[in-house]
Design an enzyme around this catalytic site. Structure first.
Site, PDB file in Angstrom:
ATOM      1  N   LYS A  23      32.558  33.988  35.864  1.00 17.96           N
ATOM      2  CA  LYS A  23      31.559  33.907  36.942  1.00 17.96           C
ATOM      3  C   LYS A  23      30.540  35.042  36.813  1.00 17.96           C
ATOM      4  O   LYS A  23      29.336  34.827  36.941  1.00 17.96           O
ATOM      5  CB  LYS A  23      32.232  33.987  38.327  1.00 17.96           C
ATOM      6  CG  LYS A  23      33.207  32.859  38.599  1.00 17.96           C
ATOM      7  CD  LYS A  23      33.749  32.904  40.019  1.00 17.96           C
ATOM      8  CE  LYS A  23      34.562  34.128  40.366  1.00 17.96           C
ATOM      9  NZ  LYS A  23      35.880  34.194  39.673  1.00 17.96           N
ATOM     10  N   ARG A  25      36.097  33.555  49.243  1.00 16.75           N
ATOM     11  CA  ARG A  25      37.411  33.399  48.619  1.00 16.75           C
ATOM     12  C   ARG A  25      38.443  32.832  49.578  1.00 16.75           C
ATOM     13  O   ARG A  25      39.573  32.568  49.161  1.00 16.75           O
ATOM     14  CB  ARG A  25      37.911  34.758  48.144  1.00 16.75           C
ATOM     15  CG  ARG A  25      37.718  35.018  46.646  1.00 16.75           C
ATOM     16  CD  ARG A  25      38.073  36.464  46.399  1.00 16.75           C
ATOM     17  NE  ARG A  25      38.570  36.793  45.111  1.00 16.75           N
ATOM     18  CZ  ARG A  25      37.830  37.406  44.171  1.00 16.75           C
ATOM     19  NH1 ARG A  25      36.557  37.635  44.367  1.00 16.75           N
ATOM     20  NH2 ARG A  25      38.385  37.758  43.037  1.00 16.75           N
ATOM     21  N   ARG A  58      41.932  41.794  28.080  1.00 11.16           N
ATOM     22  CA  ARG A  58      40.649  42.497  28.227  1.00 11.16           C
ATOM     23  C   ARG A  58      40.842  44.019  28.206  1.00 11.16           C
ATOM     24  O   ARG A  58      41.707  44.561  28.896  1.00 11.16           O
ATOM     25  CB  ARG A  58      40.007  42.069  29.550  1.00 11.16           C
ATOM     26  CG  ARG A  58      38.620  42.591  29.775  1.00 11.16           C
ATOM     27  CD  ARG A  58      37.877  41.763  30.784  1.00 11.16           C
ATOM     28  NE  ARG A  58      38.516  41.697  32.104  1.00 11.16           N
ATOM     29  CZ  ARG A  58      38.057  40.958  33.100  1.00 11.16           C
ATOM     30  NH1 ARG A  58      36.981  40.207  32.939  1.00 11.16           N
ATOM     31  NH2 ARG A  58      38.689  40.947  34.267  1.00 11.16           N
ATOM     32  N   ARG A  68      41.527  47.489  33.015  1.00 13.03           N
ATOM     33  CA  ARG A  68      41.346  47.505  34.468  1.00 13.03           C
ATOM     34  C   ARG A  68      42.720  47.369  35.119  1.00 13.03           C
ATOM     35  O   ARG A  68      43.532  46.547  34.669  1.00 13.03           O
ATOM     36  CB  ARG A  68      40.478  46.303  34.870  1.00 13.03           C
ATOM     37  CG  ARG A  68      39.116  46.687  35.415  1.00 13.03           C
ATOM     38  CD  ARG A  68      38.217  45.492  35.578  1.00 13.03           C
ATOM     39  NE  ARG A  68      38.630  44.580  36.648  1.00 13.03           N
ATOM     40  CZ  ARG A  68      37.896  43.552  37.075  1.00 13.03           C
ATOM     41  NH1 ARG A  68      36.711  43.323  36.533  1.00 13.03           N
ATOM     42  NH2 ARG A  68      38.324  42.754  38.013  1.00 13.03           N
ATOM     43  N   ARG A  86      47.072  37.381  41.315  1.00 14.27           N
ATOM     44  CA  ARG A  86      45.711  36.913  41.630  1.00 14.27           C
ATOM     45  C   ARG A  86      45.605  35.394  41.510  1.00 14.27           C
ATOM     46  O   ARG A  86      44.923  34.743  42.298  1.00 14.27           O
ATOM     47  CB  ARG A  86      44.687  37.590  40.704  1.00 14.27           C
ATOM     48  CG  ARG A  86      44.568  39.085  40.965  1.00 14.27           C
ATOM     49  CD  ARG A  86      43.741  39.757  39.905  1.00 14.27           C
ATOM     50  NE  ARG A  86      42.325  39.635  40.147  1.00 14.27           N
ATOM     51  CZ  ARG A  86      41.389  39.850  39.228  1.00 14.27           C
ATOM     52  NH1 ARG A  86      41.716  40.173  38.002  1.00 14.27           N
ATOM     53  NH2 ARG A  86      40.116  39.745  39.522  1.00 14.27           N
TER      54      ARG A  86
HETATM   55  P1  AMP Z   1      36.653  40.360  41.283  1.00 14.17           P
HETATM   56  O1  AMP Z   1      35.929  41.411  40.521  1.00 14.17           O
HETATM   57  O2  AMP Z   1      35.754  39.331  41.915  1.00 14.17           O
HETATM   58  O3  AMP Z   1      37.763  39.707  40.500  1.00 14.17           O
HETATM   59  O4  AMP Z   1      37.344  41.099  42.524  1.00 14.17           O
HETATM   60  C1  AMP Z   1      38.250  42.154  42.341  1.00 14.17           C
HETATM   61  C2  AMP Z   1      39.109  42.331  43.586  1.00 14.17           C
HETATM   62  O5  AMP Z   1      38.285  42.652  44.711  1.00 14.17           O
HETATM   63  C3  AMP Z   1      39.892  41.093  44.027  1.00 14.17           C
HETATM   64  O6  AMP Z   1      41.117  40.928  43.323  1.00 14.17           O
HETATM   65  C4  AMP Z   1      40.114  41.405  45.503  1.00 14.17           C
HETATM   66  O7  AMP Z   1      41.109  42.399  45.666  1.00 14.17           O
HETATM   67  C5  AMP Z   1      38.795  42.038  45.892  1.00 14.17           C
HETATM   68  N1  AMP Z   1      37.795  41.021  46.340  1.00 14.17           N
HETATM   69  C6  AMP Z   1      36.659  40.652  45.696  1.00 14.17           C
HETATM   70  N2  AMP Z   1      35.997  39.720  46.387  1.00 14.17           N
HETATM   71  C7  AMP Z   1      36.742  39.482  47.503  1.00 14.17           C
HETATM   72  C8  AMP Z   1      36.604  38.594  48.603  1.00 14.17           C
HETATM   73  N3  AMP Z   1      35.565  37.756  48.704  1.00 14.17           N
HETATM   74  N4  AMP Z   1      37.566  38.617  49.557  1.00 14.17           N
HETATM   75  C9  AMP Z   1      38.609  39.472  49.492  1.00 14.17           C
HETATM   76  N5  AMP Z   1      38.817  40.307  48.470  1.00 14.17           N
HETATM   77  C10 AMP Z   1      37.891  40.330  47.479  1.00 14.17           C
END
Ligand code: AMP
Length: 242
Positions: A37, A112, A152, A185, A196
């Site tokens: 994404k 989400r 990664r 990460r 996740r």
């Molecule tokens: P991402 O980089 O989008 O994979 O997000 C990394 C982490 O940030 C996720 O695993 C969640 O812990 C938190 N996070 C990101 N976006 C959201 C969201 N819309 N709602 C809740 N937690 C989020």
């Protein structure tokens, strides 16, 4: 078709549409963690000149700044769990008030949960008519995703990204460019990835299903070259943005 579309490519068979959207658009990029994404959002941002808003990036910035949200988010993110909806809504409300969003935006990693989707819908309708909202799901096989995420690694010095399965460094564990030890990460470990994915299935898959049923939705396959996926998204948005 609302795009002022022109085409550039060295290969006439692989047209990549470019150009700013005349009336803007609000894009929701949906899909499991690791489907690409963020990569697609960056490409689309260049093409359409509307901002890429990633809730993950905003949260990581809070963690680095050490804000109260960042302090709370750090551990939740490290476990791969979701930040409470009310905090995310507040953070997004602030971001969506910035003037660069008025002609549209690309949301990556939000909404989400169904509650976040409901919040976004009321936030958007509450500010009156604006660019149309289009949801794009990027799909990928689970095993491929697992390799993408758990393999990664990144160089903390020059930020080059490697993948142990698809694009490994020449010397295991070290950056090809500057020899720095590679990092992972904290939320890319196998344990956190599985968490996740479970949360995605439970909380986010119903959001995707809701947008699919509502229409103005397209699904694209994510296991292809970046430019091909971008071109397919642009074509879908052209088709749906009427
Ligand atoms: P991402 O980089 O989008 O994979 O997000 C990394 C982490 O940030 C996720 O695993 C969640 O812990 C938190 N996070 C990101 N976006 C959201 C969201 N819309 N709602 C809740 N937690 C989020």
């Amino acid at each position: 078709m609302q795009n002022e579309t022109r085409y550039i490519s060295s290969n006439a068979a692989e047209y990549i549409p470019v150009g700013a959207l005349r009336n803007g658009v609000r894009i929701l990029l949906l899909g499991a963690p690791g489907v690409g994404k963020g990569t697609q959002a960056k490409e689309l941002q260049k093409l359409w000149r509307i901002p890429h808003i990633s809730t993950g990036d905003l949260l990581r910035a809070h963690v680095v700044q050490g804000s109260s949200l960042g302090k709370l988010a750090r551990e939740i993110m490290a476990r791969g769990e979701l930040i409470p909806d009310s905090l995310i809504a507040q953070m997004m409300d602030n971001r969506l008030q910035e003037p660069d969003t008025f002609n549209g935006y690309i949301l990556d990693g939000f909404p989400r949960t169904l509650d976040q989707a409901i919040w976004l819908d009321s936030r958007v309708t509450g500010v009156g008519p604006g660019p149309s909202m289009i949801a794009i799901e990027i799909r990928m096989d689970l095993e491929q995703l697992r390799h993408r995420i758990t393999g990664r690694r990144n160089c903390p010095v020059c930020h080059t990204i490697y993948n142990l399965f698809a694009n490994p460094p020449k010397r295991a564990g070290y950056c090809d460019k500057d020899g720095a030890p590679l990092a992972q990460r904290t939320d890319d470990t196998t344990k956190v990835f599985e968490e996740r994915i479970q949360i995605y299935r439970r909380s986010t898959a119903p959001v995707v299903e809701q947008y699919r049923v509502m229409g103005r939705f397209a699904a694209v396959k994510g296991d292809r070259p970046i430019e091909e996926i971008t071109a397919e998204i642009v074509a879908a948005v052209d088709r749906l943005n009427d």
